[in-house]
Design an enzyme around this catalytic site. Structure first.
Site, PDB file in Angstrom:
ATOM      1  CD  GLU A  54      -6.653   2.300   7.284  1.00  0.00           C
ATOM      2  OE1 GLU A  54      -6.122   1.257   7.709  1.00  0.00           O
ATOM      3  OE2 GLU A  54      -6.143   3.001   6.384  1.00  0.00           O
ATOM      4  CD  GLU A  92      -2.446   1.395   2.701  1.00  0.00           C
ATOM      5  OE1 GLU A  92      -3.374   2.215   2.802  1.00  0.00           O
ATOM      6  OE2 GLU A  92      -2.061   0.687   3.651  1.00  0.00           O
TER       7      GLU A  92
END
Length: 264
Positions: free
Chosen positions: A242, A143
């Site tokens: 998130e 990521e």
């Protein structure tokens, strides 16, 4: 509408961690993710998933010593043996939780280090980890993370992440595309989604409002438009929530209820 997963490390902070599974299910989520599962046994977490009818969408491999400032060790010289132990532990949890994907944090650039040898180490570590994960039927994710939230993080851009995936060449290594981080570093989110989602190399999406990392219903990103685009591009994976609720998790889910009365 995308399939949303509640990130239990960010959402439902008003509850003890193990109580967040029930809270997420009550609010209509069918899947969850979180940063790290390792404070609890795999059996205990699996029991909570079964009890509440939840799918484990994602978690992170052990990052080294998080409290001491580690943010992954995949690109950090001298910690290869520790990295391999971390991957083995993550795969044990993935098997118990029936979790199909694990995010591997890259790590921070050591002071004064050259990027080229760190990238070579990063690629070697990922190649080894991807093979072990393939044997276990698990996809690994990397990521890009912005340096405002995580100063010194090795991987920041989508094109860099996809180049790493190409270099490793493992079909079970994919990119975790967090639109919050992508907006801060690069912007042009709709073009990035059109560029990368059709490749099949994006294994997971995440969202949060920009710039405050609150609910995806305010700020500089039009998520209602992006959710429609994600559907139109045929993405069928989960979208992780998130973000940090501004005033309570359930109270802040109006954006999700507006998309569907079921919430997921």
């Amino acid at each position: 509408m995308p399939r949303f997963a509640a990130n239990l490390s960010f959402l439902y902070g008003e509850h003890a961690f193990l109580d967040r599974f029930a809270a997420a299910r009550k609010d209509g989520f069918a899947a969850v993710e979180y940063l790290f599962p390792y404070e609890h046994t795999p059996a205990l977490l699996a029991e909570h998933l079964r009890e509440h009818g939840l799918q484990q969408a994602l978690f992170n491999a052990p990052p080294g010593d998080w409290a001491a400032g580690d943010r992954g060790i995949a690109c950090v010289p001298g910690r290869e043996a520790e990295f391999r132990r971390a991957i083995e532990q993550a795969l044990e949890y993935a098997a118990a939780l029936q979790c199909p994907r694990v995010h591997v944090l890259a790590g921070l650039l050591p002071a004064g280090a050259e990027r080229a040898p760190l990238q070579a180490l990063y690629v070697r570590n990922l190649a080894w980890a991807a093979q072990r994960a393939a044997d276990a039927g698990v996809n690994l994710l990397i990521e890009p993370i912005n340096r405002r939230d995580m100063p010194g993080y090795f991987l920041n851009r989508q094109d860099h992440a996809h180049a790493i995936v190409d270099e490793v060449g493992a079909p079970n290594l994919q990119v975790q595309m967090d639109l919050y981080h992508c907006q801060i570093v690069e912007g042009d989110l709709s073009a990035k989604l059109r560029q990368y989602l059709p490749t099949g190399r994006v294994g997971h999406l995440q969202v949060a409002g920009v710039p405050d990392r609150g609910e995806p219903d305010a700020g500089e990103v039009n998520y209602a438009y992006l959710f429609e685009l994600i559907d139109a591009l045929g993405y069928t994976g989960h979208v992780g929530c998130e973000y940090r609720p501004r005033a309570g998790t359930t109270a802040g889910l109006g954006w999700l209820r507006a998309l569907s009365p079921r919430g997921s």
